[in-house]
Design a protein around this motif. Structure first.
Motif, PDB file in Angstrom:
ATOM      1  N   LYS A  71       5.691   7.886  84.785  1.00  0.00           N
ATOM      2  CA  LYS A  71       6.168   9.158  85.342  1.00  0.00           C
ATOM      3  C   LYS A  71       6.478   9.077  86.833  1.00  0.00           C
ATOM      4  CE  LYS A  71       3.820  12.116  81.934  1.00  0.00           C
ATOM      5  NZ  LYS A  71       2.886  11.233  81.215  1.00  0.00           N
ATOM      6  N   ILE A  72       6.025   8.022  87.523  1.00  0.00           N
ATOM      7  CA  ILE A  72       6.385   7.856  88.934  1.00  0.00           C
ATOM      8  C   ILE A  72       7.906   7.750  89.063  1.00  0.00           C
ATOM      9  CG2 ILE A  72       6.162   6.385  90.978  1.00  0.00           C
ATOM     10  CD1 ILE A  72       3.404   5.546  89.917  1.00  0.00           C
ATOM     11  N   MET A  73       8.521   7.044  88.114  1.00  0.00           N
ATOM     12  CA  MET A  73       9.978   6.934  88.114  1.00  0.00           C
ATOM     13  C   MET A  73      10.624   8.276  87.801  1.00  0.00           C
ATOM     14  SD  MET A  73      12.344   4.509  88.493  1.00  0.00           S
ATOM     15  CE  MET A  73      13.276   5.681  89.465  1.00  0.00           C
ATOM     16  N   ALA A  74      10.008   9.027  86.874  1.00  0.00           N
ATOM     17  CA  ALA A  74      10.518  10.366  86.544  1.00  0.00           C
ATOM     18  C   ALA A  74      10.412  11.297  87.752  1.00  0.00           C
ATOM     19  CB  ALA A  74       9.753  10.939  85.356  1.00  0.00           C
ATOM     20  N   ILE A  75       9.308  11.204  88.484  1.00  0.00           N
ATOM     21  CA  ILE A  75       9.123  12.021  89.691  1.00  0.00           C
ATOM     22  C   ILE A  75      10.249  11.746  90.684  1.00  0.00           C
ATOM     23  CG2 ILE A  75       7.648  12.389  91.709  1.00  0.00           C
ATOM     24  CD1 ILE A  75       5.239  11.766  89.847  1.00  0.00           C
ATOM     25  N   TYR A  76      10.551  10.464  90.868  1.00  0.00           N
ATOM     26  CA  TYR A  76      11.622  10.085  91.804  1.00  0.00           C
ATOM     27  C   TYR A  76      12.952  10.717  91.406  1.00  0.00           C
ATOM     28  CZ  TYR A  76      14.741   7.343  94.729  1.00  0.00           C
ATOM     29  OH  TYR A  76      15.696   6.983  95.655  1.00  0.00           O
ATOM     30  N   LEU A  77      13.312  10.618  90.136  1.00  0.00           N
ATOM     31  CA  LEU A  77      14.613  11.118  89.692  1.00  0.00           C
ATOM     32  C   LEU A  77      14.717  12.639  89.785  1.00  0.00           C
ATOM     33  CD1 LEU A  77      15.393   8.785  86.653  1.00  0.00           C
ATOM     34  CD2 LEU A  77      16.360   8.699  88.959  1.00  0.00           C
ATOM     35  N   VAL A  78      13.620  13.333  89.532  1.00  0.00           N
ATOM     36  CA  VAL A  78      13.629  14.789  89.673  1.00  0.00           C
ATOM     37  C   VAL A  78      13.818  15.165  91.145  1.00  0.00           C
ATOM     38  CG1 VAL A  78      12.256  16.897  89.473  1.00  0.00           C
ATOM     39  CG2 VAL A  78      12.243  15.218  87.616  1.00  0.00           C
ATOM     40  N   LEU A  79      13.083  14.509  92.035  1.00  0.00           N
ATOM     41  CA  LEU A  79      13.209  14.824  93.462  1.00  0.00           C
ATOM     42  C   LEU A  79      14.581  14.423  93.993  1.00  0.00           C
ATOM     43  CD1 LEU A  79       9.661  13.810  94.762  1.00  0.00           C
ATOM     44  CD2 LEU A  79      10.574  16.113  94.430  1.00  0.00           C
ATOM     45  N   GLU A  80      15.130  13.352  93.483  1.00  0.00           N
ATOM     46  CA  GLU A  80      16.475  12.940  93.885  1.00  0.00           C
ATOM     47  C   GLU A  80      17.507  13.988  93.466  1.00  0.00           C
ATOM     48  OE1 GLU A  80      18.777   8.753  93.778  1.00  0.00           O
ATOM     49  OE2 GLU A  80      18.545   9.661  91.787  1.00  0.00           O
ATOM     50  N   ALA A  81      17.356  14.517  92.247  1.00  0.00           N
ATOM     51  CA  ALA A  81      18.282  15.541  91.755  1.00  0.00           C
ATOM     52  C   ALA A  81      18.191  16.810  92.609  1.00  0.00           C
ATOM     53  CB  ALA A  81      17.987  15.856  90.297  1.00  0.00           C
ATOM     54  N   ILE A  82      16.986  17.164  93.023  1.00  0.00           N
ATOM     55  CA  ILE A  82      16.810  18.321  93.911  1.00  0.00           C
ATOM     56  C   ILE A  82      17.432  18.037  95.271  1.00  0.00           C
ATOM     57  CG2 ILE A  82      15.096  19.696  95.157  1.00  0.00           C
ATOM     58  CD1 ILE A  82      13.254  19.336  92.691  1.00  0.00           C
ATOM     59  N   ASP A  83      17.194  16.841  95.784  1.00  0.00           N
ATOM     60  CA  ASP A  83      17.720  16.433  97.082  1.00  0.00           C
ATOM     61  C   ASP A  83      19.248  16.482  97.111  1.00  0.00           C
ATOM     62  OD1 ASP A  83      17.626  15.421  99.719  1.00  0.00           O
ATOM     63  OD2 ASP A  83      17.841  13.362  99.005  1.00  0.00           O
ATOM     64  N   LYS A  84      19.874  16.116  96.012  1.00  0.00           N
ATOM     65  CA  LYS A  84      21.338  16.108  95.926  1.00  0.00           C
ATOM     66  C   LYS A  84      21.922  17.473  95.564  1.00  0.00           C
ATOM     67  CE  LYS A  84      21.852  11.204  94.729  1.00  0.00           C
ATOM     68  NZ  LYS A  84      22.316  10.230  93.698  1.00  0.00           N
ATOM     69  N   GLY A  85      21.063  18.447  95.341  1.00  0.00           N
ATOM     70  CA  GLY A  85      21.541  19.776  94.996  1.00  0.00           C
ATOM     71  C   GLY A  85      21.968  19.937  93.552  1.00  0.00           C
ATOM     72  N   GLN A  86      21.612  18.973  92.699  1.00  0.00           N
ATOM     73  CA  GLN A  86      21.994  19.043  91.283  1.00  0.00           C
ATOM     74  C   GLN A  86      21.124  20.034  90.523  1.00  0.00           C
ATOM     75  OE1 GLN A  86      21.551  14.912  90.273  1.00  0.00           O
ATOM     76  NE2 GLN A  86      23.478  14.297  91.252  1.00  0.00           N
ATOM     77  N   ILE A  87      19.888  20.182  90.927  1.00  0.00           N
ATOM     78  CA  ILE A  87      18.975  21.186  90.370  1.00  0.00           C
ATOM     79  C   ILE A  87      18.204  21.825  91.525  1.00  0.00           C
ATOM     80  CG2 ILE A  87      18.748  19.928  88.178  1.00  0.00           C
ATOM     81  CD1 ILE A  87      15.911  19.138  89.081  1.00  0.00           C
ATOM     82  N   LYS A  88      17.509  22.928  91.245  1.00  0.00           N
ATOM     83  CA  LYS A  88      16.725  23.617  92.273  1.00  0.00           C
ATOM     84  C   LYS A  88      15.297  23.848  91.776  1.00  0.00           C
ATOM     85  CE  LYS A  88      20.784  26.100  94.028  1.00  0.00           C
ATOM     86  NZ  LYS A  88      21.386  27.434  94.239  1.00  0.00           N
ATOM     87  N   TRP A  89      14.396  24.017  92.732  1.00  0.00           N
ATOM     88  CA  TRP A  89      12.994  24.258  92.389  1.00  0.00           C
ATOM     89  C   TRP A  89      12.829  25.519  91.544  1.00  0.00           C
ATOM     90  CZ3 TRP A  89       9.586  20.594  92.644  1.00  0.00           C
ATOM     91  CH2 TRP A  89       9.622  19.634  93.649  1.00  0.00           C
ATOM     92  N   ASP A  90      13.654  26.531  91.826  1.00  0.00           N
ATOM     93  CA  ASP A  90      13.484  27.791  91.108  1.00  0.00           C
ATOM     94  C   ASP A  90      14.382  27.923  89.883  1.00  0.00           C
ATOM     95  OD1 ASP A  90      15.857  28.049  92.454  1.00  0.00           O
ATOM     96  OD2 ASP A  90      15.349  29.916  93.493  1.00  0.00           O
ATOM     97  N   ASP A  91      15.057  26.825  89.490  1.00  0.00           N
ATOM     98  CA  ASP A  91      15.790  26.836  88.225  1.00  0.00           C
ATOM     99  C   ASP A  91      14.838  27.180  87.085  1.00  0.00           C
ATOM    100  OD1 ASP A  91      18.108  26.101  89.461  1.00  0.00           O
ATOM    101  OD2 ASP A  91      18.188  24.063  88.645  1.00  0.00           O
TER     102      ASP A  91
END
Length: 395
Positions: A71-91
């Motif tokens: 899940k460390i890799m999953a954590i990275y990809l989720v944070l990367e998607a947020i960082d790039k504006g592809q998803i948001k915390w409040d989605d």
């Protein structure tokens, strides 16, 4: 002749005795502590985050089942998607039947249940929830399969040779083709903490929290990494266990400006895993320290060009250059070489313009990007003429 014979014999005796009478000091390498230092672990490693320097290793390249450390890799990809504006915390994510059906560690999501990205992220990081992880994977990439492809693409991008993921949670085992190593897990964690340290530790350091707090069905999240509660300074990162993998833990701690990552794999109990983790981290912080060779915003050069506004800009590094050394020591024989190019049409302060290399014994041991300290743009014709006139009359 007889005198020379006895003289040579006396010198030989003194040389031999010196080996017994005097201790020769030398630096401890990653292997000199021996495998018995963490005797019960099947594999282990200790690294410093900024440099990636290995401070200790045991069977660090042995392929094993990482379990939920995946899940460390999953954590990275989720944070990367947020960082790039592809998803948001409040989605708000609608949980699929597929995600809700995942077994193992879970928060018992229901098909069709709606939950924010932030709450799902808490479930994944704190409680190691498989159902929440898959729900996030589907939200980020569209499907679990596409998310796993991103995981493996990122592994290849980072040049890690001994890791393959076939699903995002860590339920799969090595004999199914899902594996990693202590070294690779440490490097994945390093990439995560180098880019998203604040975002990660904000959640991985939480010992307990709730989801569905204001509903009839609140759920208590308790961190699977008990060290974040019982050992001051440890603020992550991820446990892992299956009957096949044994007890695994990737942990991290920051102290005196230095962050370390330890990975323990294949222990027989969680208590032994925790003991060996603390042992590794204590060793690292007791023997090594961070030596700041160049501070943040260090000025490498000053650039002056009549066609730019402002005319003069500083060429800087944005992050400090830090070496990990044995306590009381300093790196020696370092030289610097830098190259950069500034476009005469202008450059942003966030744009990489070159690199600074630190050289030791004719080897490049450190490379950092270079930036200008402020935005600069192409000067107008009036600014150029004004400067030319000043040069002529007030040189």
């Amino acid at each position: 002749m007889k005198r020379q014979y006895w003289l040579k014999l006396t010198i030989l005796f003194i040389v031999i005795m010196s080996f017994f009478l005097f201790k020769i000091e030398k630096p401890v390498t990653a292997n000199e502590l021996g495998d018995d230092f963490v005797k019960e672990a099947k594999s282990a490693i200790l690294i410093e985050v900024n440099t990636g320097k290995v401070l200790y290793e045991k069977n660090a390249h042995e392929k094993r089942s990482p379990a939920s450390m995946t899940k460390i890799m999953a954590i990275y990809l989720v944070l990367e998607a947020i960082d790039k504006g592809q998803i948001k915390w409040d989605d708000v994510v609608t949980v699929s039947e597929h995600a809700a059906s995942y077994g193992g560690s879970q928060v018992y999501l229901e098909p069709g249940e709606k939950m924010t990205v932030e709450d799902l992220f808490k479930c994944m990081v704190i409680a190691s929830a498989n159902d929440a992880t898959v729900a996030l994977a589907e939200h980020v990439a569209g499907s679990e399969e596409l998310f796993v492809k991103r995981m493996n693409d990122k592994i290849k991008e980072w040049g890690l040779q001994n890791t393959v993921f076939i699903e995002p949670t860590g339920l799969a085992e090595k004999d199914e083709g899902h594996y990693s190593t202590a070294y690779d897990m440490a490097m994945i964690a390093r990439e995560l903490l180098r880019k998203y340290e604040k975002e990660t530790t904000k959640y991985s350091s939480i010992y307990e929290d709730y989801i569905r707090k204001d509903t009839p069905n609140p759920f208590w999240l308790v961190n699977t990494n008990k060290l974040v509660r019982h050992v001051p300074g440890i603020d992550g990162l991820k446990t892992g266990w299956t009957s096949s993998s044994g007890y695994n833990l990737t942990a991290t701690m920051k102290k005196d400006g230095m962050r370390l990552i330890s990975v323990i794999m294949g222990e027989t109990s969680s208590s032994q895993r925790n003991y060996d983790t603390v042992k590794l981290l204590n060793y690292g912080f007791s023997q090594y320290e961070a030596y700041v060779y160049r501070p943040k915003d260090y000025v490498v050069d000053e650039y002056d060009h009549i066609l730019l506004t402002p005319r003069k800009v500083k060429v800087i590094i944005k992050e400090p250059i830090v070496f990990v050394v044995k306590k009381g020591e300093k790196p020696e024989g370092l030289t610097e070489k830098f190259t950069y190019e500034i476009n005469r049409k202008g450059v942003s302060k966030n744009e990489v313009i070159g690199k600074l290399e630190i050289i030791q014994n004719d080897q490049v041991v450190y490379t950092v990007p270079l930036y200008v300290d402020e935005d600069c743009k192409k000067a107008s014709i009036f600014e150029v003429l004004n400067r030319l006139l000043k040069n002529i009359f007030f040189n």
